[in-house]
Structures are given as C-alpha cells and as structure tokens.
Scaffold this motif. Structure first.
Motif, PDB file in Angstrom:
ATOM      1  N   ILE A 184       0.855  -1.189   0.000  1.00 50.73           N
ATOM      2  CA  ILE A 184       0.000   0.000   0.000  1.00 50.73           C
ATOM      3  C   ILE A 184       0.886   1.233   0.000  1.00 50.73           C
ATOM      4  N   VAL A 185       0.616   2.142  -0.923  1.00 48.83           N
ATOM      5  CA  VAL A 185       1.361   3.393  -1.012  1.00 48.83           C
ATOM      6  C   VAL A 185       0.383   4.542  -0.759  1.00 48.83           C
ATOM      7  N   LEU A 186       0.595   5.299   0.323  1.00 44.14           N
ATOM      8  CA  LEU A 186      -0.244   6.443   0.655  1.00 44.14           C
ATOM      9  C   LEU A 186       0.294   7.697  -0.023  1.00 44.14           C
ATOM     10  N   SER A 187      -0.620   8.574  -0.456  1.00 46.70           N
ATOM     11  CA  SER A 187      -0.187   9.816  -1.103  1.00 46.70           C
ATOM     12  C   SER A 187      -1.244  10.889  -0.902  1.00 46.70           C
ATOM     13  N   ASP A 188      -0.839  12.144  -1.071  1.00 41.93           N
ATOM     14  CA  ASP A 188      -1.778  13.248  -0.903  1.00 41.93           C
ATOM     15  C   ASP A 188      -1.172  14.506  -1.517  1.00 41.93           C
ATOM     16  N   LEU A 189      -2.040  15.443  -1.878  1.00 40.50           N
ATOM     17  CA  LEU A 189      -1.558  16.730  -2.367  1.00 40.50           C
ATOM     18  C   LEU A 189      -0.883  17.511  -1.240  1.00 40.50           C
ATOM     19  N   TYR A 190      -1.392  17.305  -0.001  1.00 43.68           N
ATOM     20  CA  TYR A 190      -0.777  17.891   1.192  1.00 43.68           C
ATOM     21  C   TYR A 190      -0.413  16.741   2.131  1.00 43.68           C
ATOM     22  N   PRO A 191       0.677  16.046   1.860  1.00 39.27           N
ATOM     23  CA  PRO A 191       0.994  14.829   2.621  1.00 39.27           C
ATOM     24  C   PRO A 191       1.197  15.092   4.113  1.00 39.27           C
ATOM     25  N   ASN A 192       0.485  14.318   4.920  1.00 38.22           N
ATOM     26  CA  ASN A 192       0.619  14.373   6.375  1.00 38.22           C
ATOM     27  C   ASN A 192       1.664  13.317   6.757  1.00 38.22           C
ATOM     28  N   VAL A 193       2.924  13.691   6.639  1.00 37.31           N
ATOM     29  CA  VAL A 193       4.007  12.718   6.767  1.00 37.31           C
ATOM     30  C   VAL A 193       4.014  12.073   8.149  1.00 37.31           C
ATOM     31  N   TRP A 194       3.716  12.843   9.189  1.00 39.17           N
ATOM     32  CA  TRP A 194       3.713  12.288  10.541  1.00 39.17           C
ATOM     33  C   TRP A 194       2.702  11.145  10.653  1.00 39.17           C
ATOM     34  N   ALA A 195       1.508  11.370  10.134  1.00 39.46           N
ATOM     35  CA  ALA A 195       0.485  10.317  10.164  1.00 39.46           C
ATOM     36  C   ALA A 195       0.880   9.159   9.264  1.00 39.46           C
TER      37      ALA A 195
END
Length: 257
Positions: free
Chosen positions: A81-92
């Motif tokens: 599973i690869v998580l991604s976001d336009l505003y990545p919440n790296v801590w989470a």
C-alpha cells in the motif's frame, strides 16, 4: 437536492497545516474505529485480481483514512500500500507505516496527474467530492491513460442523510479526541481551548455532503471521461456492517484485450 461545487477550508493552501492535519487525523480515526469501509475490500480485491498487481496506490490519503482499517487484511495477502496526498501528512503516514507493507510518498501527488512511477490499483476514500466535474473526469482520465484500475469510495450514498448526521460528530470529537493517534498537544489545544478543528470538521463535512456525487452524476462523469470505453465501469453501494448505512463506490478496470 442538486450537487453544489462549494469550497472546503482544508482544500485551501492557506489553511494551517496543524488544523488541516487535525481534521484529517480525526477522519482517519473515525474511519478506522467505525470500520465503515471494510466492505471496500471486495471491489479492491476484484481490481487487484483483474489487473494482476499486488500494489494499491491510495490517492488523497489525508492521514491514512480507511487504509488504517484495511491495511492489515491487505498486507496479510501480500499487498503493498502506497499512501499519497496533495498535502501529505508525513507524521500520520509514518504512524501508518507501522503496518508491514505500508509505504508513502513524501512529495505532493495530484490525483489528476499521478506520476507514472506509481503503478497499481488506485483507491480514493471520501475525496472524490472535492473535485469539480472537470477535475473528476481528469482523475478518471488519468487512470485510463495510465492503464491503472481505480476504485473510488464515499462514506454516503445520499446528501440528505449525511447532512442530518453531520452535527453528531461534534460531541464525538469532544469525547474521543484524546484517543486519536498519533498524539499531538496541538490537537488538544485546537479542540478544547480554541476549537478550530471541530469547526473545520463541521464546516467541511457539511460542504462535503453538498458536493457528494450521486449515482446519475457519477454516470455522467464516466461518460465524459476521455477513453472511458477502454475500461469496464461499475457503480454501486456497499452495506456498512453493523450500521444502517451504505457507502457508494465507482470501480473502473481496464478491459482485457
């Protein structure tokens, strides 16, 4: 009630990261505790089997969202599973990585222009409503152009029901915020002293339901997508186990040649 393309505060670049992350982490906690998206495993597995991949690329992940609940089952099956976001919440994302097989992108990922290096079944939870019609078709068209299956899920099938239950989240936030992980002192500050996170959740949640795509609207988006005939599309709803509610989904899988 027709769909309205309104603005959510968390979509705005000037929204403070601490407040945005507090809101997305609450939604991730709520999705994990409720198990509302457990039924999404069925469509995701169908897409994985049909495309012969063992990778899920989660778009618009926020703080990890429902993947917190789905990751253990998928990872036991050897799925990455690869998580991604336009505003990545790296801590989470780092906290979510405690599950074996969960990775993440530290750089912003635009769901309408996903890097070709990110291959696998694309998923999206409670985020498709953020896109207007042109952007929504771009999300699907990008998956079609890349030849990647896509599975989109929303936590409701009707706008009216969501608007009715939305205010109930406020007492839930006040009661359960101390149990949200990863722990942040700032979350307590902006929940109980200066309640910006509850206000963000209430405002953006209400707007989310007003922006929700219904089945006929999803059909229109698919029909307007360039190259949509190259995919098999499925639109439906899934029962939430233990609750009188359903989640909606849109599944697109490349046709076998």
């Amino acid at each position: 009630m027709r769909r309205r393309q309104l603005i959510e505060i968390e979509d705005l670049a000037w929204c403070p990261r601490t407040i945005r992350d507090g809101g997305t982490e609450w939604l991730a906690f709520l999705g994990s505790v409720s198990g509302a998206f457990t039924s999404a495993l069925g469509p995701i597995r169908r897409a994985l089997n049909a495309t012969g991949t063992n990778v899920v690329v989660d778009l618009c992940s926020g703080a990890g969202g429902p993947m917190h609940a789905l990751a253990p089952a998928l990872c036991r099956e050897g799925i990455r599973i690869v998580l991604s976001d336009l505003y990545p919440n790296v801590w989470a994302f780092v906290a979510a990585r405690q599950a074996a097989g969960v990775e993440f992108c530290t750089e912003p990922v635009d769901a309408t222009r996903v890097p070709r290096s990110l291959t696998g079944v694309r998923t999206m939870f409670n985020a498709f409503h953020h896109f207007d019609v042109a952007q929504a078709t771009a999300v699907l068209a990008d998956a079609v152009a890349a030849g990647q299956a896509i599975a989109i899920f929303e936590g409701a099938t009707t706008r009216a029901l969501g608007l009715i239950v939305m205010p109930a989240q406020i007492p839930a936030i006040l009661l359960m915020t101390p149990f949200v992980r990863p722990f942040r002192w700032s979350r307590l500050l902006f929940t109980y002293v200066l309640p910006l996170i509850p206000l963000l959740v209430l405002f953006d949640g209400t707007v989310s339901f007003l922006r929700l795509y219904t089945r006929p609207e999803l059909e229109d988006v698919v029909a307007a997508t360039r190259g949509h005939e190259q995919f098999d599309w499925e639109i439906g709803s899934l029962r939430v186990r233990g609750l009188p509610a359903h989640v909606s989904y849109l599944l697109g899988i490349p046709k076998r040649r």
